[in-house]
Write a protein that holds these residues in place. Structure first.
Motif: not given
Length: 99
Positions: A48-50, A67-71, A78-82
């Protein structure tokens, strides 16, 4: 004869598995459940914040903020996949936990 004794000893050693004390499994399961629930909530808040950051960056003509929000969104995914993959990897490496 010596190989037979070594095989018997290794079989006996493989049967030793760590156990939690009686009555400890329910509180441990509750704590693990709370932590997992909290992590899922943090993933949702990160998404939601992103999305909010990307939209705000576009609305206020701030491309760096977008761009920062997209990163940040990529890091959350990536954390959810991990979160799903790493426990299975650790289980495969460590096995059943028996000595």
């Amino acid at each position: 004869m010596m190989n037979h004794i070594a095989a018997k000893a290794s079989t006996l050693a493989a049967a030793v598995c760590p156990k939690a004390p009686k009555g400890a499994s329910a509180p441990v399961n509750d704590i693990k459940g709370y932590v997992m629930w909290g992590v899922i909530v943090l993933f949702f808040l990160g998404i939601v914040a992103g999305i909010g950051g990307v939209v705000a960056g576009r609305v206020f003509s701030m491309p760096h903020a977008s761009k920062v929000a997209l990163v940040g969104l990529v890091v959350v995914f990536v954390a959810a996949i991990g979160y799903k993959v790493l426990p299975a990897m650790l289980n495969g490496i460590m096995g059943s936990g028996c000595i």
